[in-house]
Design an enzyme around this catalytic site. Structure first.
Site, mmCIF file in Angstrom:
data_model
loop_
_atom_site.group_PDB
_atom_site.id
_atom_site.type_symbol
_atom_site.label_atom_id
_atom_site.label_comp_id
_atom_site.label_asym_id
_atom_site.label_seq_id
_atom_site.Cartn_x
_atom_site.Cartn_y
_atom_site.Cartn_z
ATOM 1 C CB CYS A 119 -73.974 -4.133 -65.371
ATOM 2 S SG CYS A 119 -72.933 -5.092 -66.481
ATOM 3 C CG ASP B 94 -63.581 -20.773 -78.210
ATOM 4 O OD1 ASP B 94 -63.896 -20.364 -77.092
ATOM 5 O OD2 ASP B 94 -62.872 -20.136 -79.009
ATOM 6 C CB CYS C 20 -72.887 0.963 -66.221
ATOM 7 S SG CYS C 20 -71.738 1.151 -67.591
ATOM 8 C CB CYS D 54 -72.692 -1.145 -79.619
ATOM 9 S SG CYS D 54 -72.841 -2.218 -81.060
HETATM 10 S S1 SF4 Z 1 -69.979 -1.097 -69.955
HETATM 11 FE FE1 SF4 Z 1 -71.266 -0.956 -68.146
HETATM 12 S S2 SF4 Z 1 -73.157 -2.036 -68.697
HETATM 13 FE FE2 SF4 Z 1 -71.629 -2.613 -70.202
HETATM 14 S S3 SF4 Z 1 -70.753 -4.499 -69.408
HETATM 15 FE FE3 SF4 Z 1 -69.451 -2.828 -68.634
HETATM 16 S S4 SF4 Z 1 -70.327 -2.302 -66.626
HETATM 17 FE FE4 SF4 Z 1 -71.835 -3.538 -67.716
HETATM 18 S S1 SF4 Z 2 -70.261 -4.372 -82.712
HETATM 19 FE FE1 SF4 Z 2 -68.516 -4.187 -81.305
HETATM 20 S S2 SF4 Z 2 -69.311 -2.912 -79.663
HETATM 21 FE FE2 SF4 Z 2 -71.083 -3.713 -80.763
HETATM 22 S S3 SF4 Z 2 -71.642 -5.594 -79.684
HETATM 23 FE FE3 SF4 Z 2 -70.309 -6.182 -81.371
HETATM 24 S S4 SF4 Z 2 -68.277 -6.259 -80.414
HETATM 25 FE FE4 SF4 Z 2 -69.562 -5.049 -79.030
#
Ligand code: SF4
Ligand code: SF4
Length: 372
Positions: A213, A154, A216, A223
């Protein structure tokens, strides 16, 4: 000085990493990767919030994290190692009714041992193994004396996930995490910068893993604060992880509701990722959860005192938010819980000597009052 490397050195290094307990290891050349070009604009837009360490500049006034070649001109390759820290507990998105009024601490922060220590110890083992591979008899110390190695967890002047991608460990998902096709994204990363030049020795570099991905967008949709502003781009100022861990003092009222029951970090964009559906549990005992940290009681955290905080979170990443931040976050989660059983505790906290806790307790009472 050119060092001639054995053709199977990359394979042997990966074996060392495996022996040290890492699940994944790959080697990336030090390069001006395309992903690093967007970093200065991201910083210029202020999307890193108050995380000043990300703004660190070198003597020429350039962002340190944007170019490893400038900050560590001796480095030629980066050995990237990863270890799975997942444990066999439900995800934050699989909330049981009895846990709805409890808090959530991010999965990575449950571990018994500070992950920095656990990873660094393993990286040092790989570093030693690497030196042994270069001078197996110990008779040629000069052969390795000029070689340089620096291990980081990190704290290095690089964006680890970019190097992890080019070391072939996984792709960078739309949620900005490194995702491995077999292990998912519950991965701690550690890096060893080295002056060993693999390409100069015509050794095949690892290839970046293809992006899986596809179409998707689950993480973006799930979020709660719309912090993923574009695929693979976070506005940290909106992200619950930033708000609960890095942000000091007040959190603006308009952001409270989105924080839900999160008291340290947020796992939602990883919990909903299909690549984590079958993520295996770690075999490393130090990443098993400490007692009480999975779905912790909110009133316990909100009323915690310094001595207990020190005791419970000794060597834990949770210390980063400090006691004041953790109590503030617990109070916000109480306000979001819709559960009026917290009102007596919150009333007491309105007179707390920590003005940030008191201020947020008043907000929480008002919010619970509106819901009754
Ligand atoms: S949820 Fe879907 S779009 Fe998001 S990181 Fe995972 S595979 Fe990728
Ligand atoms: S708020 Fe939570 S879901 Fe949204 S980007 Fe940050 S870690 Fe991911």
């Amino acid at each position: 000085m050119t060092v001639h490397l054995l053709p199977d050195l990359p394979t042997r290094i990966k074996r060392c990493a495996h022996d040290a307990g890492f699940d994944l290891c790959g080697i990336a050349p030090v390069c001006d990767f395309g992903e690093l070009h967007v970093f200065p604009a991201w910083i210029a837009d202020g999307k890193h919030g108050e995380m000043k360490y990300m703004e660190a500049h070198d003597e020429a006034g350039e962002l340190k994290r944007a170019s490893l070649a400038r900050v560590a001109p001796w480095a030629r390759s980066v050995v990237v190692c990863a270890i799975n820290f997942n444990s066999a507990h439900p995800y934050s998105t699989q909330v049981r009714s009895e846990d709805a009024s409890r808090g959530w601490i991010s999965r990575y922060a449950w571990s018994r041992e500070d992950y920095h220590d656990a990873i660094l110890r393993r990286l040092k083992q790989v570093e030693d193994g690497l030196r042994g591979l270069l001078d197996p008899t110990g008779k040629w110390p000069l052969a390795t004396a000029n070689l340089r190695f620096r291990s980081y967890v990190d704290t290095g002047p690089l964006i680890e996930r970019v190097y992890a991608k080019y070391a072939g460990l996984g792709w960078i998902g739309k949620n900005t995490c490194i995702i491995n096709q077999q292990l998912g994204s519950w991965l701690f990363l550690g890096v060893i910068l080295t002056s060993l030049d693999f390409t100069e020795n015509e050794l095949t570099p690892d290839l970046p893993a293809p992006d899986r991905c596809g179409t998707c967008t689950r993480c973006i949709t799930a979020c709660p604060t719309q912090a993923i502003v574009a695929p693979g781009e976070l506005d940290a100022r909106l992200c619950i992880s930033y708000l609960t861990i890095e942000k000091r003092g007040d959190i603006p009222n308009e952001l409270h509701a989105g924080m839900g029951r999160h008291v340290f970090g947020c796992d939602i964009c990883q919990d909903v990722c299909p690549w984590n559906r079958k993520a295996p549990a770690t075999s490393a005992p130090e990443f098993e959860p400490r007692e009480g940290l999975v779905n912790p009681a909110l009133d316990w955290l909100a009323e915690m005192q310094q001595e207990e905080f020190r005791e419970v979170f000794r060597g834990s990443p949770v210390r980063r938010t400090r006691l004041s931040g953790l109590r503030r976050n617990a109070v916000i989660a109480m306000g979001n819980s819709g559960d009026r059983k917290f009102v007596p505790t919150l009333q007491k906290l309105c007179a707390d000597s920590d003005s940030v806790v008191a201020e947020h307790a008043r907000w929480a009472i008002a919010t619970l009052g509106q819901e009754s």
